[in-house]
Design a protein around this motif. Sequence first.
Motif, PDB file in Angstrom:
ATOM      1  N   GLY A 136      25.687  23.402   6.709  1.00 30.93           N
ATOM      2  CA  GLY A 136      24.860  23.104   7.901  1.00 30.93           C
ATOM      3  C   GLY A 136      24.014  23.823   8.358  1.00 30.93           C
TER       4      GLY A 136
ATOM      5  N   ILE B 237      20.611  19.773  11.549  1.00 30.80           N
ATOM      6  CA  ILE B 237      21.973  19.588  10.816  1.00 30.80           C
ATOM      7  C   ILE B 237      23.042  20.334  11.448  1.00 30.80           C
ATOM      8  N   ALA B 238      22.657  21.781  11.766  1.00 32.58           N
ATOM      9  CA  ALA B 238      23.518  22.448  12.280  1.00 32.58           C
ATOM     10  C   ALA B 238      24.055  22.267  13.398  1.00 32.58           C
TER      11      ALA B 238
ATOM     12  N   VAL C 182      26.201  19.101  12.667  1.00 30.65           N
ATOM     13  CA  VAL C 182      27.553  19.447  11.611  1.00 30.65           C
ATOM     14  C   VAL C 182      28.310  20.816  11.997  1.00 30.65           C
ATOM     15  N   SER C 183      27.404  21.829  12.014  1.00 28.91           N
ATOM     16  CA  SER C 183      27.996  23.338  11.934  1.00 28.91           C
ATOM     17  C   SER C 183      28.870  23.555  13.443  1.00 28.91           C
TER      18      SER C 183
END
Length: 262
Positions: free
Chosen positions: A210, A217-218, A221-222
């Motif tokens: 991610g 995205i991080a 998701v991350s």
Amino acid sequence: MAAEGGKIDPMHQFLVEPLFGKHLIVGGYDISFTNSALFMVLTLACIWAFMMGGMKRALIPGRWQAAVEGFTGFVANMMETNIGPKGKAFTPYVFSLFMFILVANLIGMLPLGIVPGWHAFTVTSHLTVTGVLAIISFSIVLVVGFARHGFHFFSLFVPHGTPGYMIPLIFLIELFSFLIRPFSLGLRLFVAMTAGHILLKVLAGFVINGINAGPGIAAIVSIPSFILMIGITLLELLVCAIQAYVFALLTSLYLNDAINLH
């Protein structure tokens, strides 16, 4: 953590491999010193250091001595409760079993992955290790049972009050249940440790991939994966202790059957 093409392999952490990259073959046998052997040695070294540092027998115990006495007292009380006075002779074995599994589980949780090329190895995530521990415990139960009671040990498989016509069937059921004990004992620890470590590695993969995919995205998701990792890690630390306790507890109960024929 093995990664190819951005993919993280959660099973790589269980790979047994020689420490120095080369296999040492002697007489057709591979006697290489592996990562598994290294972490077993580290486990034994930690237990030795813990016990030696806390066995000063001071009149007023310090924290270290109190910790050692707490662990030894915990196992001794468990043996006394489950077996009675006769269980005292087996306390050193069950204590060694409990401490080895506990320390091995905890060492396997060390975050060595932050060092490139390193990762902690959990020896109890291999069925060969947990199976050997289970077989040793089961063998002791058999030896003690037959040494103390001879062939009367088979009465363990026929509960009191069983009707005569039911004895053959009940005997077979109880015998099968008894023989399955080493398999269930070894599998329980193996599955619990393997599943937890795979889950943590998968979540770590989400975090890393991610972050590599970009800030958007991080954030999606991350960050949630990292928060979940913290919770799972705390749960795994609890599982480490519970699995060591369950293995020692079941061993003491099986010894009780062999000693007291309950």
